[in-house]
Write an enzyme that holds these catalytic residues in place. Sequence first.
Site, mmCIF file in Angstrom:
data_model
loop_
_atom_site.group_PDB
_atom_site.id
_atom_site.type_symbol
_atom_site.label_atom_id
_atom_site.label_comp_id
_atom_site.label_asym_id
_atom_site.label_seq_id
_atom_site.Cartn_x
_atom_site.Cartn_y
_atom_site.Cartn_z
ATOM 1 N N ARG A 173 0.846 -1.201 0.000
ATOM 2 C CA ARG A 173 0.000 0.000 0.000
ATOM 3 C C ARG A 173 0.881 1.252 0.000
ATOM 4 O O ARG A 173 1.330 1.729 1.025
ATOM 5 C CB ARG A 173 -0.920 -0.001 1.218
ATOM 6 N N GLN B 282 -8.636 -6.997 -8.487
ATOM 7 C CA GLN B 282 -8.516 -5.544 -8.561
ATOM 8 C C GLN B 282 -7.116 -5.141 -9.030
ATOM 9 O O GLN B 282 -6.105 -5.538 -8.460
ATOM 10 C CB GLN B 282 -8.790 -4.941 -7.176
ATOM 11 N N ARG C 280 1.148 -6.404 -9.558
ATOM 12 C CA ARG C 280 1.572 -5.814 -8.278
ATOM 13 C C ARG C 280 1.617 -6.859 -7.157
ATOM 14 O O ARG C 280 2.067 -6.553 -6.051
ATOM 15 C CB ARG C 280 0.628 -4.673 -7.880
ATOM 16 N N HIS D 162 0.221 3.461 -10.447
ATOM 17 C CA HIS D 162 -0.688 3.856 -9.359
ATOM 18 C C HIS D 162 0.095 4.677 -8.319
ATOM 19 O O HIS D 162 0.228 4.280 -7.154
ATOM 20 C CB HIS D 162 -1.264 2.590 -8.723
ATOM 21 N N ASP E 71 -12.536 9.655 -6.700
ATOM 22 C CA ASP E 71 -12.090 8.494 -7.476
ATOM 23 C C ASP E 71 -12.544 8.713 -8.921
ATOM 24 O O ASP E 71 -13.629 8.293 -9.313
ATOM 25 C CB ASP E 71 -12.668 7.214 -6.904
ATOM 26 N N GLU F 245 -2.443 9.140 -11.199
ATOM 27 C CA GLU F 245 -1.930 7.955 -11.872
ATOM 28 C C GLU F 245 -1.958 8.109 -13.394
ATOM 29 O O GLU F 245 -3.028 8.279 -13.982
ATOM 30 C CB GLU F 245 -2.775 6.739 -11.472
#
Length: 301
Positions: free
Chosen positions: A47, A65, A70, A148, A193, A252
Amino acid sequence: MISCIDSIFLKQVYLYGGQVTSWKNERREELLFLSSKALFQPPKPIRGGIPICFPQFGNLDSLEQHGFARNRLWSVDPDPPPCSSHTNSRAFIDLILRHSEEEAKIWSHRYELRLRVALGPAGDLMLTSRIRNTNTDGKSFTFTFAYHTYFFVTDISEVRVEGLETLDYLDNLQNRERFTEQGDAITFESEVDKIYLSTPTKIAILDHERKRTFELRKDGLPDAVVWNPWDKKAKAMADFGDEEYKHMLCVEAACVEKPITLKPGEEWKGRQDISIVPSSYCSGQLDPRGQLDLRRVTFGC
């Protein structure tokens, strides 16, 4: 973890996720956000820093997701392709991720994902990704992609983003309904978002408290995602501190609206460069004095 260190500067890259987790300036100030509750082992992604979203951004398809890149263990690339744009880099590392048999159960394509992480002459952080279709069955594949990036900010309520004014965006908080940005700049007082479409190659993130501006430049990535979870969602995430939303902002560089399709043997390239410039918050313009003098910084790996 792989580190490039001297007495002034630290850059950290984890093989887990192929992920940059630290980037500091000459005053040893951290420029990327990393949660105090971040986990560094499967199955959770790290994170913070700069996760790589591939082959899927978000959760609109059948994969997990933001895809699996990642959550995978990358390798140092022993034979990276030439990268003329980074010939003046002070330090760089090349990573690679390839298909695996386990992964084939959920995504049946063969690919190579190469990532170069480099530091420019003035301390800029430069990421270049190359994705190649290595299928031997003649099949094309389609993917979406994003860097991201979690920026560390002093106080999210004193941050503004410039360069996305008047653009259309998809609002993930309203079932991806399409709207047009109305403000002179993007500011923050609640959860955000959004996926901005057909964005310019340069976006500025102004941190008023530090009198500092992140300048994000991108190529091959037409979209830009802006995200902050705010208080309620922050408290619902096990790997995120309850108050940490105040000190982070994701902006991003991405390719989301129009997925990329590669035939066997074809390659796609995307790039993101981030630099720091002093800023004038009141004018909303980048300071004409230009870039911070980071030329005294030296690196070694």
